[in-house]
Design a protein around this motif. Structure first.
Motif, short mmCIF file in Angstrom:
data_model
loop_
_atom_site.label_atom_id
_atom_site.label_comp_id
_atom_site.label_asym_id
_atom_site.label_seq_id
_atom_site.Cartn_x
_atom_site.Cartn_y
_atom_site.Cartn_z
N UNK B 44 0.84 -1.20 0.00
CA UNK B 44 0.00 0.00 0.00
C UNK B 44 0.88 1.25 0.00
N UNK B 45 1.97 1.18 0.74
CA UNK B 45 2.88 2.33 0.80
C UNK B 45 3.65 2.49 -0.50
N UNK B 46 4.03 1.37 -1.10
CA UNK B 46 4.88 1.45 -2.29
C UNK B 46 4.09 1.76 -3.54
N UNK B 47 2.86 1.29 -3.63
CA UNK B 47 2.04 1.55 -4.81
C UNK B 47 2.33 0.59 -5.95
N UNK B 48 1.62 0.80 -7.07
CA UNK B 48 1.65 -0.21 -8.14
C UNK B 48 2.95 -0.25 -8.94
N UNK B 49 3.73 0.84 -8.96
CA UNK B 49 4.96 0.78 -9.77
C UNK B 49 6.09 0.18 -8.93
N UNK B 50 5.89 -1.06 -8.57
CA UNK B 50 6.78 -1.74 -7.64
C UNK B 50 7.00 -3.17 -8.10
N UNK B 51 8.22 -3.65 -7.94
CA UNK B 51 8.49 -5.07 -8.16
C UNK B 51 9.03 -5.64 -6.86
N UNK B 95 16.92 1.67 -13.83
CA UNK B 95 17.48 3.03 -13.86
C UNK B 95 18.11 3.32 -15.21
N UNK B 96 18.77 2.29 -15.79
CA UNK B 96 19.38 2.48 -17.11
C UNK B 96 18.30 2.79 -18.15
N UNK B 97 17.11 2.23 -17.93
CA UNK B 97 16.00 2.47 -18.86
C UNK B 97 15.21 3.72 -18.48
N UNK B 98 15.68 4.46 -17.48
CA UNK B 98 15.02 5.70 -17.07
C UNK B 98 13.74 5.48 -16.27
N UNK B 99 13.59 4.27 -15.69
CA UNK B 99 12.38 3.99 -14.92
C UNK B 99 12.62 4.15 -13.43
N UNK B 100 11.62 4.65 -12.73
CA UNK B 100 11.76 4.87 -11.29
C UNK B 100 11.15 3.75 -10.48
N UNK B 101 10.72 2.69 -11.13
CA UNK B 101 10.06 1.56 -10.47
C UNK B 101 10.76 1.17 -9.15
N UNK B 102 9.94 1.04 -8.09
CA UNK B 102 10.51 0.61 -6.80
C UNK B 102 10.94 -0.84 -6.88
N UNK B 103 12.16 -1.11 -6.46
CA UNK B 103 12.61 -2.49 -6.36
C UNK B 103 12.71 -2.82 -4.87
N UNK B 104 11.86 -3.73 -4.43
CA UNK B 104 11.81 -4.06 -3.00
C UNK B 104 12.12 -5.54 -2.81
N UNK B 105 13.17 -5.81 -2.06
CA UNK B 105 13.41 -7.19 -1.65
C UNK B 105 12.52 -7.43 -0.44
N UNK B 106 11.77 -8.52 -0.48
CA UNK B 106 10.95 -8.89 0.66
C UNK B 106 11.40 -10.29 1.07
N UNK B 107 12.23 -10.33 2.11
CA UNK B 107 12.93 -11.57 2.45
C UNK B 107 12.72 -11.92 3.91
N UNK B 108 12.76 -13.19 4.20
CA UNK B 108 12.67 -13.63 5.58
C UNK B 108 14.00 -13.46 6.30
N UNK B 109 14.02 -13.87 7.55
CA UNK B 109 15.25 -13.69 8.33
C UNK B 109 16.34 -14.67 7.88
N UNK B 110 15.97 -15.87 7.47
CA UNK B 110 16.98 -16.82 6.98
C UNK B 110 17.66 -16.30 5.74
#
Lengths: 370, 305, 175
Positions: B44-51, B95-110
């Motif tokens: 919800x915070x990141x919005x749709x332009x997110x991977x 970034x090379x393609x000029x896109x601001x898309x959020x890149x979020x790693x969503x990882x567990x503790x392991x």
């Protein structure tokens, strides 16, 4: 343009002309010169790629995967332990159908620390879904790198391609190099499954027993389709730039009674052995295998075959010999030579043919001729 | 040298949480799962332009079975130890393609503290423009609760059947050593706080990190309806501290400030959890000492000029 | 095919000399390869590099066992390595030395490359550069043409003193 270059520099030159969007790599002897040269191209502004100096080969391939899935063209290079370290990710790149291109400078595996040529590193990647080509000259290293991008990115293929060159023997030798402007020979990359945040999809999630075999079959199908793409690409390359390549490079095979099959620089030096043998009246020929995956149909009917493996699968034998005996009923003499950079000359190769003992395995330097 | 850029926008008010859902109602998460609860607010915070880049973890499972997905943003699943490296390639390509898309790693503790730490360290050192979120359920959850570097002292897991004899690894200190522009801790039990921190993290260029406590009912062995309560007890007891560190400057959250002044007894947090069943008094004492030391260290850091 | 083996010590430029020579031969319209035999990269250790020159493409990658010529950039290597090993009868030996060295059964020649390098102030990290002057000496022996030798040096080095040193070696060459 005519110049002189090492095998490593030739690869870097080709990469510069293909202009990948992202290059992620980690240095390792004897591949280091590729990484250094690319870093220099990038820092000098000659190459407008994003260069990611990753902290490991595992991360090099992971970064290429992350970049590739956005639709970016990617390249990396490695060797030996670096290749083994990225093994998990090489599988991932192929499984995710990403056309990553990688140069692997073939080198032996430890222990002990041996930095010299051997093919066992790449052959341990044989079953990953990567296309593999083995080259034998500086020019071929350059040409094969150019073609690798077009083949990998072709939408009938969409599998990664590994260009293999022998450590030091080819990576560090200086030979003439004719560079070209590939122009539209390599079309812009168009990845059909590229990430699109406007059309979100999940990639590589849980896949059950009712689906996984389909995904794997699709890789196999593309590997089969790759045969035609490779043929067409090599044909067009010859038409445009005048240099002809096949799945194999055959030398005096037509009337030959005995054919030497080898990969890389050994396969080239075998031609000199063939010339010597012909002078002695032995009807010899040489078939240098270029593409290991997809594995081509070899025309060996009615010939004696002497296979030289610069590699080994413990408990089974020379890997190339194993591949060939699986395909042909012809008699095969299996020679294990050149392990860890072991010196093998054209005279040694001629000896392998003179003393060929069909149906057996001969470790050069260990076994004695009977 | 890292070029430090100021946040693109200051968030001086708590934004209204959007109604759009990116975690749809068909996840295969366990009942009471705080991984999916946290992720709901993250997206919800990141919005749709997110991977999302997801290594092997509970989130690999809860997104559903291919060809279906419960998430309404692209999710790139990657091998266990490779999330940060994969994200660094992805971020560079965008970034090379000029896109601001959020890149979020969503990882567990392991995937963060153990097998993924090398790739993560490399990505932070290289100044990768991404947000790394570690949701921490303090063990390998989706494979049935084996110990991880994040498992706290004394907790029983399937590989520490007598209780863990080693302390929890301080991943936040390790991240701080990389000097990122922004790092924070959060808890699934405080979604407003988490939402705000994710929004803030995404305003920075460069690597940012949020460590989210994600209590796990089957793993911690408490009843499902207590998931939110468990997170709150962790904060109130001082076992988990909410803070932000922006350009090296630490700010402790109001909830944790209150807990520092007047904490609830640690036993109130440990007792409802089956994983701490039979923990001896000596171990509880060591945990208390560690909490006190950690709180004192953080208070001193915040107070330092 | 003409095969040359170059003996030197790590850091003296033996590998670069091989590359220069191959490049010059290519400028002469021939085919050539230059191959270092690499071990661990240690300064001061005796090393060899190989140059092959031919009218046809070269298909050999193995080391040169029966050279037509041996080039010794550091005479002290001769104390620890048999530089004449495998040299064809009547083959050429060139030694970087002030003193004339004669090897019976071979055509011997020498030039003081070190002296030339020092005179031209061609010194890097305290070591005189030998790889460019040696090309001048080899040009005098007819291995490559003078024009191609200079072109190769200019291709690989921007400092014109390298060409001057090669010219000096060409002049001082005894043979």
């Amino acid at each position: 343009m005519k110049k002189i270059a090492t095998g490593n520099k030739a690869v870097a030159e080709a990469v510069k002309q293909v202009r990948p969007d992202v290059i992620a790599a980690y240095p390792i002897t004897p591949q280091t010169e590729i990484v250094e040269q690319i870093a220099e191209f990038v820092s000098g502004g000659e190459l407008k790629s994003r260069y990611i100096p990753v902290e490991s080969e595992h991360s090099a391939m992971a970064a290429c995967i992350g970049a590739s899935i956005t639709g970016a063209r990617t390249f990396t290079a490695t060797s030996s332990h670096g290749l083994l370290y990225m093994h998990e990710m090489t599988n991932w790149a192929a499984g995710a159908r990403l056309p990553v291109v990688m140069a692997n400078v073939n080198r032996s595996l430890g222990p002990g620390w041996n930095i010299w040529a051997e093919h066992t590193d790449a052959l341990q990647e044989r079953d990953t879904g990567w296309l593999q080509v083995y080259v034998s000259t500086v020019q071929e290293a350059y040409d094969a790198t150019l073609m690798a991008f077009r083949i990998a990115e072709h939408n009938d293929v969409l599998l990664p391609v590994m260009i293999n060159l022998d450590g030091f023997l080819l990576s560090h030798i200086m030979q003439p190099l004719d560079t070209i402007d590939p122009g539209d020979f390599i079309p812009p990359m168009s990845l059909p499954h590229a990430i699109d945040t406007k059309n979100p999809a999940g990639y590589g999630g849980l896949t059950g027993p009712d689906q996984q075999f389909r995904v794997r079959w699709d890789i196999e199908r593309s590997m089969r389709d790759a045969v035609k793409v490779i043929e067409k690409t090599q044909e067009e390359f010859a038409k445009r730039f005048g240099r002809k390549y096949g799945f194999t490079e055959d030398y005096l095979c037509g009337d030959a009674e005995v054919i030497i099959v080898a990969m890389g620089t050994l396969g080239k030096e075998a031609e000199v052995a063939v010339d010597m043998l012909r002078q002695e009246g032995v009807k010899a020929g040489s078939m240098r295998l270029r593409w290991l995956r997809p594995f081509p149909k070899l025309n060996l009917k009615g010939k004696q075959v002497v296979v030289i493996d610069r590699d080994y699968s413990f408990g089974r034998g020379g890997i190339l010999a194993t591949e060939i005996t699986a395909q042909t009923k012809e008699q095969v003499a299996s020679i294990i030579a050149g392990i860890g950079g072991q010196e093998v000359t054209y005279e040694d190769i001629a000896d392998f043919v003179r003393h060929r003992c069909m149906g057996t395995e001969f470790w050069f330097g260990v076994d004695k001729y009977v | 040298m890292r070029i430090r850029s100021p946040p693109l926008q200051e968030l001086d008010t708590i934004a209204e949480i959007p109604k759009e859902e990116y975690v749809l109602k068909c996840t295969s998460a366990c009942a009471g799962c705080s991984d999916s609860l946290a992720l709901r607010y993250v997206l919800k915070a990141a919005g749709p332009d997110t991977v999302l880049v997801v290594p092997a973890c509970c989130t690999s499972v809860i997104q559903g079975i291919w060809p279906n997905t419960a998430f309404n943003v692209p999710v790139y699943n990657i091998a266990f130890g490779a999330a940060a490296a994969c994200a660094s390639g992805m971020s560079n390509a965008f970034r090379a393609a000029g896109k601001k898309t959020n890149v979020i790693v969503y990882a567990g503790d392991g995937g963060t503290l153990d097998i993924g730490i090398q790739a993560m360290s490399g990505a932070f050192e290289r100044g990768t423009d991404f947000l790394y979120i570690c949701y921490d359920n303090e063990a390998y959850g989706n494979t049935g609760m084996q110990r991880s570097g994040a498992t706290p002292l004394g907790a029983r897991t399937t590989t520490t059947p007598a209780g863990k004899t080693d302390a929890k690894k301080d991943i936040d200190a390790i991240i701080a050593a990389h000097d990122p522009p922004y790092q924070a801790t959060a808890a699934a039990a405080y979604p407003q706080d988490l939402f705000k921190k994710v929004q803030k993290a995404l305003t920075f260029r460069g690597p940012t990190f949020i460590h989210v406590l994600a209590p796990c009912p089957p793993g911690w062995r408490y009843s499902t309806e207590k998931t939110v309560e468990m997170g709150k007890l962790a904060v109130k007891s001082g076992m988990w501290v909410l803070y932000e560190r922006e350009y090296g400057r630490l700010t402790i959250g109001a909830q944790s400030k209150a807990a520092m002044k007047k904490p609830i007894p640690l036993e109130d947090y440990l007792a409802p959890q089956g994983r701490f069943k039979g923990i001896d008094a000596k171990t509880v004492d060591i945990i208390k000492q560690r909490i006190a030391r950690n709180l004192a260290r953080l208070a001193a850091e915040e107070a330092a000029p | 095919m003409f095969e040359i083996r170059i003996h030197s010590r790590g850091g003296q430029g033996g590998v670069t000399a091989a590359r220069l020579l191959a490049l010059a031969a290519i400028y002469d319209g021939k085919y050539a390869t230059a191959a270092p035999f690499y071990g661990a990269e240690r300064r001061g250790a005796p090393i060899v590099s190989f140059v092959r020159i031919d009218d046809k493409p070269i298909r050999i990658y193995s080391q040169i066992r029966k050279p037509d010529m041996v080039v010794v950039l550091d005479a002290s290597v001769m104390d620890v390595v048999d530089v004449l090993q495998g040299l064809k009868a009547g083959g050429k030996v060139f030694v970087n030395s002030q003193q004339k060295k004669t090897f019976s059964g071979y055509v011997s020649s020498n030039v003081d490359l070190t002296g030339i390098a020092l005179k031209e102030n061609l010194v890097v990290s305290g070591s005189p550069i030998l790889n460019t002057p040696v090309i001048g000496a080899l040009a005098k022996m007819g291995i490559v043409s003078v024009e191609s030798a200079k072109k190769a040096i200019r291709e690989m080095f921007t400092d014109e003193r390298n060409v001057k040193a090669a010219e000096a070696a060409f002049r001082e060459m005894s043979a």
